[in-house]
Design a protein around this motif. Structure first.
Motif, PDB file in Angstrom:
ATOM      1  N   SER A  81       0.791  -0.494   5.793  1.00 54.36           N
ATOM      2  CA  SER A  81       1.120   0.374   4.666  1.00 54.36           C
ATOM      3  C   SER A  81       2.433   1.090   4.934  1.00 54.36           C
ATOM      4  O   SER A  81       2.811   1.330   6.085  1.00 54.36           O
ATOM      5  N   SER A  88      -7.788   1.939   1.307  1.00 58.95           N
ATOM      6  CA  SER A  88      -6.916   0.779   1.417  1.00 58.95           C
ATOM      7  C   SER A  88      -6.440   0.307   0.057  1.00 58.95           C
ATOM      8  O   SER A  88      -7.058   0.582  -0.935  1.00 58.95           O
ATOM      9  N   HIS A 144      -4.305  -1.265   5.880  1.00 63.36           N
ATOM     10  CA  HIS A 144      -3.458  -0.247   6.503  1.00 63.36           C
ATOM     11  C   HIS A 144      -3.403  -0.467   8.012  1.00 63.36           C
ATOM     12  O   HIS A 144      -3.414   0.479   8.809  1.00 63.36           O
ATOM     13  N   ASP A 175       0.820  -1.215   0.000  1.00 67.06           N
ATOM     14  CA  ASP A 175       0.000   0.000   0.000  1.00 67.06           C
ATOM     15  C   ASP A 175       0.856   1.269   0.000  1.00 67.06           C
ATOM     16  O   ASP A 175       0.702   2.147   0.838  1.00 67.06           O
ATOM     17  N   ARG A 182      -2.376   0.883  13.864  1.00 68.92           N
ATOM     18  CA  ARG A 182      -2.200   1.905  12.827  1.00 68.92           C
ATOM     19  C   ARG A 182      -0.740   2.360  12.850  1.00 68.92           C
ATOM     20  O   ARG A 182      -0.381   3.293  13.568  1.00 68.92           O
TER      21      ARG A 182
END
Length: 275
Positions: free
Chosen positions: A213, A275, A196, A8, A229
């Motif tokens: 990501s 995403s 992500h 990503d 995250r």
């Protein structure tokens, strides 16, 4: 064998919102000296419609001094029928021409690495049928090797027996088919991107890893999901067994898609842009 999974990146020569994270990621990869890099999709901001985005990503990947294999994400080739950008044959052929195969096998001593195109799983078309037949043959011909599968979408989000999560994971019917194949053939690991989020878990003897990501994180514009995250990568070490280390990379700038969604993906609904 050290395989580093990146995911990503969301790169584009025209929309350079996340481009500052590529150079530090490439520098970190060179210092880590992997035997192989696997990109688990969404290389591009909009390769599904903008050929220059895929060409830009291909150039960046070719500049890395080690082998790279990639599987496509929804922003690279599109998604299921009925979405704004379905994964048509035209889009798939563009990926194949510029990036490479959308499904592949990469054998190493004791291991078989398999790349799947998650964007056609659940489409009900000939491409999906051909991929399932191919996958079954690839797993049956493993000849005792351990198997690692790479894909963009995760197989499931909250539970293996959950209902349809829409955009986020594989639909229930093909998910059951995949899980049965993975269990029958003793797949050791399934590594994906798309959410992500960074997360690890297990189901019926198979480990599951969501690679974070390296482009951006998703803020409160989307529902909460398992995992962390963070921005980073995953180091998969293949020996007698496979072990996976999620690595947070503080040198990457923590861009938040919520802040620039109107510029990067102005035509998308929020759930289709993150995403």
């Amino acid at each position: 064998m050290r395989v580093i999974q990146i995911s990503d990146t969301h790169l584009s020569p025209g929309k350079r919102h996340f481009a500052p994270n590529w150079a530090p990621l490439a520098d970190w990869l060179q210092a880590a000296r992997p035997d192989l890099v696997v990109h688990t999709g969404d290389l591009s901001v909009d390769g599904a419609d903008v050929e220059a985005d895929l060409e830009h990503c291909a150039e960046l990947l070719r500049a890395l001094p080690f082998p790279v294999l990639s599987v496509p994400g929804n922003h690279d080739v599109g998604d299921l029928p009925g979405t704004r950008q379905p994964a048509t044959l035209e889009r798939l052929e563009r990926w194949r021409r510029i990036i490479g195969p959308d499904r592949w096998v990469h054998d190493q001593p004791g291991w078989r690495l398999v790349g799947l195109n998650s964007q056609i799983i659940g489409s009900g078309d000939e491409e999906e049928a051909a991929q399932f037949a191919w996958l079954q043959g690839v797993l049956e011909a493993g000849e005792g090797r351990g198997v690692v599968v790479f894909t963009h979408k995760p197989i499931f989000v909250d539970q293996p027996d959950e209902g349809d999560t829409g955009y986020w994971s594989i639909r229930p019917a093909p998910r059951r088919r995949l899980l049965e194949l993975f269990e029958r053939h003793g797949v050791a690991l399934v590594a994906s991107g798309h959410l992500h989020r960074a997360w690890t878990g297990a189901h019926l003897g198979t480990r599951y890893v969501w690679g974070p990501s390296s482009g951006f994180i998703v803020g409160p514009m989307e529902r909460d999901m398992p995992g962390d995250r963070i921005l980073g990568a995953v180091i998969h070490t293949l020996d007698e067994t496979v072990s996976s280390e999620i690595v947070e990379l503080p040198e990457l700038r923590p861009f938040v898609i919520d802040d620039v969604i109107h510029e990067v993906y102005p035509r998308h609904q929020p759930a289709e842009a993150t995403s």
